[in-house]
Design a protein around this motif. Structure first.
Motif, PDB file in Angstrom:
ATOM      1  N   LEU A 285       0.836  -1.190   0.000  1.00  0.00           N
ATOM      2  CA  LEU A 285       0.000   0.000   0.000  1.00  0.00           C
ATOM      3  C   LEU A 285       0.878   1.249   0.000  1.00  0.00           C
ATOM      4  CD1 LEU A 285      -2.989   0.970   0.211  1.00  0.00           C
ATOM      5  CD2 LEU A 285      -2.548   1.289   2.651  1.00  0.00           C
ATOM      6  N   PRO A 286       0.676   2.169  -0.950  1.00  0.00           N
ATOM      7  CA  PRO A 286       1.479   3.396  -0.990  1.00  0.00           C
ATOM      8  C   PRO A 286       1.015   4.390   0.077  1.00  0.00           C
ATOM      9  CG  PRO A 286      -0.103   3.393  -2.795  1.00  0.00           C
ATOM     10  CD  PRO A 286      -0.247   2.066  -2.101  1.00  0.00           C
ATOM     11  N   GLY A 287       1.517   4.211   1.281  1.00  0.00           N
ATOM     12  CA  GLY A 287       1.075   5.023   2.413  1.00  0.00           C
ATOM     13  C   GLY A 287       1.522   6.469   2.313  1.00  0.00           C
ATOM     14  N   ILE A 288       0.674   7.380   2.767  1.00  0.00           N
ATOM     15  CA  ILE A 288       1.023   8.802   2.788  1.00  0.00           C
ATOM     16  C   ILE A 288       2.109   9.039   3.836  1.00  0.00           C
ATOM     17  CG2 ILE A 288       0.189  11.094   3.430  1.00  0.00           C
ATOM     18  CD1 ILE A 288      -2.022   8.615   1.552  1.00  0.00           C
ATOM     19  N   THR A 289       2.014   8.356   4.988  1.00  0.00           N
ATOM     20  CA  THR A 289       3.073   8.472   5.994  1.00  0.00           C
ATOM     21  C   THR A 289       4.373   7.897   5.454  1.00  0.00           C
ATOM     22  OG1 THR A 289       1.383   8.249   7.720  1.00  0.00           O
ATOM     23  CG2 THR A 289       3.681   8.015   8.401  1.00  0.00           C
ATOM     24  N   ARG A 290       4.297   6.774   4.764  1.00  0.00           N
ATOM     25  CA  ARG A 290       5.474   6.163   4.134  1.00  0.00           C
ATOM     26  C   ARG A 290       6.149   7.161   3.194  1.00  0.00           C
ATOM     27  NH1 ARG A 290       6.703   4.086  -0.795  1.00  0.00           N
ATOM     28  NH2 ARG A 290       8.028   2.210  -0.923  1.00  0.00           N
ATOM     29  N   ASP A 291       5.371   7.754   2.312  1.00  0.00           N
ATOM     30  CA  ASP A 291       5.895   8.718   1.357  1.00  0.00           C
ATOM     31  C   ASP A 291       6.554   9.899   2.076  1.00  0.00           C
ATOM     32  OD1 ASP A 291       5.969   9.802  -1.482  1.00  0.00           O
ATOM     33  OD2 ASP A 291       4.751  11.361  -0.539  1.00  0.00           O
ATOM     34  N   SER A 292       5.927  10.355   3.153  1.00  0.00           N
ATOM     35  CA  SER A 292       6.447  11.493   3.911  1.00  0.00           C
ATOM     36  C   SER A 292       7.775  11.150   4.584  1.00  0.00           C
ATOM     37  CB  SER A 292       5.426  11.934   4.969  1.00  0.00           C
ATOM     38  OG  SER A 292       4.174  12.231   4.374  1.00  0.00           O
ATOM     39  N   ILE A 293       7.868   9.943   5.139  1.00  0.00           N
ATOM     40  CA  ILE A 293       9.108   9.516   5.796  1.00  0.00           C
ATOM     41  C   ILE A 293      10.246   9.427   4.788  1.00  0.00           C
ATOM     42  CG2 ILE A 293      10.231   7.554   6.940  1.00  0.00           C
ATOM     43  CD1 ILE A 293       7.521   7.058   8.356  1.00  0.00           C
ATOM     44  N   LEU A 294       9.964   8.901   3.616  1.00  0.00           N
ATOM     45  CA  LEU A 294      11.009   8.799   2.590  1.00  0.00           C
ATOM     46  C   LEU A 294      11.524  10.176   2.193  1.00  0.00           C
ATOM     47  CD1 LEU A 294       9.520   5.969   0.338  1.00  0.00           C
ATOM     48  CD2 LEU A 294      11.556   5.824   1.782  1.00  0.00           C
ATOM     49  N   GLU A 295      10.609  11.131   2.007  1.00  0.00           N
ATOM     50  CA  GLU A 295      11.065  12.470   1.616  1.00  0.00           C
ATOM     51  C   GLU A 295      11.816  13.159   2.755  1.00  0.00           C
ATOM     52  OE1 GLU A 295       9.473  16.660  -0.312  1.00  0.00           O
ATOM     53  OE2 GLU A 295       8.260  14.841  -0.480  1.00  0.00           O
ATOM     54  N   LEU A 296      11.299  13.013   3.972  1.00  0.00           N
ATOM     55  CA  LEU A 296      11.976  13.609   5.126  1.00  0.00           C
ATOM     56  C   LEU A 296      13.414  13.128   5.243  1.00  0.00           C
ATOM     57  CD1 LEU A 296       9.454  13.447   8.122  1.00  0.00           C
ATOM     58  CD2 LEU A 296      10.476  15.516   7.162  1.00  0.00           C
ATOM     59  N   THR A 297      13.581  11.817   5.266  1.00  0.00           N
ATOM     60  CA  THR A 297      14.905  11.249   5.518  1.00  0.00           C
ATOM     61  C   THR A 297      15.855  11.485   4.348  1.00  0.00           C
ATOM     62  OG1 THR A 297      14.049   9.086   4.809  1.00  0.00           O
ATOM     63  CG2 THR A 297      14.093   9.540   7.175  1.00  0.00           C
ATOM     64  N   ARG A 298      15.326  11.519   3.133  1.00  0.00           N
ATOM     65  CA  ARG A 298      16.184  11.855   1.995  1.00  0.00           C
ATOM     66  C   ARG A 298      16.642  13.305   2.073  1.00  0.00           C
ATOM     67  NH1 ARG A 298      12.441   8.266  -2.060  1.00  0.00           N
ATOM     68  NH2 ARG A 298      13.742   6.374  -2.013  1.00  0.00           N
ATOM     69  N   ASN A 299      15.777  14.174   2.557  1.00  0.00           N
ATOM     70  CA  ASN A 299      16.163  15.579   2.741  1.00  0.00           C
ATOM     71  C   ASN A 299      17.240  15.730   3.814  1.00  0.00           C
ATOM     72  OD1 ASN A 299      14.460  16.542   0.760  1.00  0.00           O
ATOM     73  ND2 ASN A 299      12.814  17.107   2.164  1.00  0.00           N
ATOM     74  N   TRP A 300      17.211  14.861   4.837  1.00  0.00           N
ATOM     75  CA  TRP A 300      18.254  14.914   5.864  1.00  0.00           C
ATOM     76  C   TRP A 300      19.623  14.602   5.273  1.00  0.00           C
ATOM     77  CZ3 TRP A 300      15.413  11.506  10.079  1.00  0.00           C
ATOM     78  CH2 TRP A 300      14.354  12.250  10.628  1.00  0.00           C
ATOM     79  N   GLY A 301      19.672  13.658   4.346  1.00  0.00           N
ATOM     80  CA  GLY A 301      20.925  13.323   3.692  1.00  0.00           C
ATOM     81  C   GLY A 301      21.982  12.724   4.611  1.00  0.00           C
ATOM     82  N   GLU A 302      21.557  12.062   5.683  1.00  0.00           N
ATOM     83  CA  GLU A 302      22.499  11.551   6.679  1.00  0.00           C
ATOM     84  C   GLU A 302      22.805  10.067   6.529  1.00  0.00           C
ATOM     85  OE1 GLU A 302      20.918  12.588  10.468  1.00  0.00           O
ATOM     86  OE2 GLU A 302      20.642  14.709   9.937  1.00  0.00           O
ATOM     87  N   PHE A 303      21.984   9.355   5.778  1.00  0.00           N
ATOM     88  CA  PHE A 303      22.195   7.929   5.563  1.00  0.00           C
ATOM     89  C   PHE A 303      21.473   7.535   4.275  1.00  0.00           C
ATOM     90  CE2 PHE A 303      19.017   8.716   8.932  1.00  0.00           C
ATOM     91  CZ  PHE A 303      17.851   8.346   8.274  1.00  0.00           C
ATOM     92  N   LYS A 304      21.760   6.363   3.806  1.00  0.00           N
ATOM     93  CA  LYS A 304      21.154   5.863   2.580  1.00  0.00           C
ATOM     94  C   LYS A 304      19.676   5.552   2.823  1.00  0.00           C
ATOM     95  CE  LYS A 304      21.993   2.389  -1.025  1.00  0.00           C
ATOM     96  NZ  LYS A 304      22.887   1.260  -1.436  1.00  0.00           N
ATOM     97  N   VAL A 305      18.824   5.919   1.876  1.00  0.00           N
ATOM     98  CA  VAL A 305      17.387   5.648   1.972  1.00  0.00           C
ATOM     99  C   VAL A 305      16.986   4.867   0.726  1.00  0.00           C
ATOM    100  CG1 VAL A 305      15.077   6.623   2.168  1.00  0.00           C
ATOM    101  CG2 VAL A 305      17.012   7.753   3.304  1.00  0.00           C
ATOM    102  N   SER A 306      16.427   3.676   0.931  1.00  0.00           N
ATOM    103  CA  SER A 306      16.164   2.785  -0.201  1.00  0.00           C
ATOM    104  C   SER A 306      14.747   2.235  -0.176  1.00  0.00           C
ATOM    105  CB  SER A 306      17.141   1.598  -0.187  1.00  0.00           C
ATOM    106  OG  SER A 306      18.475   2.030  -0.198  1.00  0.00           O
ATOM    107  N   GLU A 307      14.183   2.079  -1.356  1.00  0.00           N
ATOM    108  CA  GLU A 307      12.955   1.326  -1.566  1.00  0.00           C
ATOM    109  C   GLU A 307      13.371   0.084  -2.344  1.00  0.00           C
ATOM    110  OE1 GLU A 307       9.394   3.910  -2.697  1.00  0.00           O
ATOM    111  OE2 GLU A 307      11.071   5.288  -3.021  1.00  0.00           O
TER     112      GLU A 307
END
Length: 390
Positions: A285-307
């Motif tokens: 399920l393409p969760g809205i919270t899921r999508d938000s977490i991915l964008e947040l953490t990618r914006n932090w740029g502190e670790f690798k973020v993968s789907e």
């Protein structure tokens, strides 16, 4: 003073022009028939998720001949449906879940409601139920919130849960596209989704059942996806675990945690710190919270973020080698829920919640994501994800 965090939504995953109606939903045609006998409010400390409902509901009828009718806000009450309605016999039904929050100034806010409408249109399309203009639907929901604003509880962790639902109302036992439908929205004040609050939960990896499969409807929010999960959930509880960990295939690829999207924070096989969540391959399920977490953490740029795909054998190995750092579920109802242990093939794999704070219920990344999202939802941080209703 609120800090600034301007976050743009990702490109619409479900973007498609509304079809299936000659006349679209028009918020300007909304009518109100408000109750003359308002209910007594329930103290927020006594709220149980999904058990208390507000004074009013929103209804919008649709037929293939006339399209969408005038939206109506009326007193909350039973629906009158024929016993032959195809929703009862063939599960012609989809729904959404979003929340309204009260900020410190008393304003009512929604969190990315346009994404819920996009996803609902995607679910409706799969069932060949009528689609609609999401912006107009959100405006109608705002009017419902204005009518029931006293039901939005104050305080972090408390909110008004909104349940838009679309059903076929055609009186027939034949299996074919619907010629009449009803979109309605009900609202329920709530506190934390889990009675234990923001505390870590345990998972039981179900090796016998699957939540979804390739080519199915796991990526749609259909009621038919949820009822079959009750049996495995009860079985997990009887074994002493709070939620089911859904997997698929011989390698036990991770799917979801109960009704939540799943995230793993670890040091991967290459030694990198990485946040991983299963990809949107049609089973997730393409969760809205899921999508938000991915964008947040990618914006932090502190670790690798993968789907990407990740399986239980990799999780077990990472746990044994001390590389499994944090695991959590994410969704509208719970926001973020930390995981403390996973049972897989006869063994419990423990997840360290916070090595520096033994009494903490979440690891530092999980807690940071939770706090960041809450700050946006309650208007403590400026963001275009937060929509003020009044």
């Amino acid at each position: 003073m609120a800090s600034s965090l301007c976050l743009s939504g990702l490109a619409g995953i479900y973007r498609r022009a509304p079809v299936g109606a000659r006349t679209g939903i028009q918020a300007s045609l909304l009518q109100k028939s408000l109750t003359t006998a308002p209910k007594a409010l329930v103290p927020k400390e006594e709220l149980v998720f999904g058990h208390v409902f507000t004074d009013h509901m929103l209804t919008i009828e649709w037929t293939a001949k006339r399209g969408w009718g005038s939206p109506l806000i009326k007193p909350y009450g039973p629906l009158v449906l024929d016993p032959s309605c195809s929703v009862f016999h063939y599960a012609f039904e989809c729904f959404e879940g979003l929340k309204a929050y009260r900020d410190a100034q008393g304003n009512i806010r929604l969190f990315r409601p346009e994404k819920n409408m996009e996803r609902m249109n995607s679910s409706a399309e799969r069932l060949h139920l009528p689609q609609f203009d999401g912006k107009e639907a959100v405006e109608c929901i705002k009017e419902l919130l204005r009518a029931d604003k006293r039901w939005v509880p104050e305080g972090r962790g408390y909110s008004l849960y909104l349940r838009p639902t679309l059903i076929s109302t055609e009186n027939t036992l034949g299996v074919h596209r619907a010629n009449s439908a009803l979109l309605y929205v009900i609202a329920s004040p709530c506190g934390p989704y889990f009675p234990t609050g923001f505390k870590a939960i345990s998972l039981y990896c179900d090796e016998s059942n699957v939540r979804a499969w390739p080519g199915g409807v796991g990526n749609k929010k259909l009621g038919a996806n949820y009822a079959p999960s009750v049996g495995p959930q009860v079985a997990a509880e009887n074994k002493g675990y709070q939620q089911v960990l859904w997997t698929i295939g011989e390698d036990h690829e991770l799917m979801e945690v109960g009704t939540m999207n799943m995230f793993v924070f670890w040091r991967n096989e290459s030694g990198e710190q990485e946040l991983v969540t299963p990809p949107l391959d049609g089973t997730i399920l393409p969760g809205i919270t899921r999508d938000s977490i991915l964008e947040l953490t990618r914006n932090w740029g502190e670790f690798k973020v993968s789907e990407r795909k990740i399986n239980m054998k990799q999780i077990a190995c990472a746990s044994d080698e001390g590389r499994l750092l944090e695991v959590f579920g994410a969704g509208t109802a719970c926001v973020v829920t930390p995981v403390s242990r996973i049972h897989f093939q006869g063994k419990d794999y423990e997840i360290p919640l916070n090595p520096s704070i033994p009494s903490a219920q979440a690891g530092p990344i999980t807690a940071r994501i939770y706090d960041t999202l809450f700050a946006v939802q309650y208007g403590e941080t400026t963001s275009n994800w937060s929509v003020v209703v009044d």
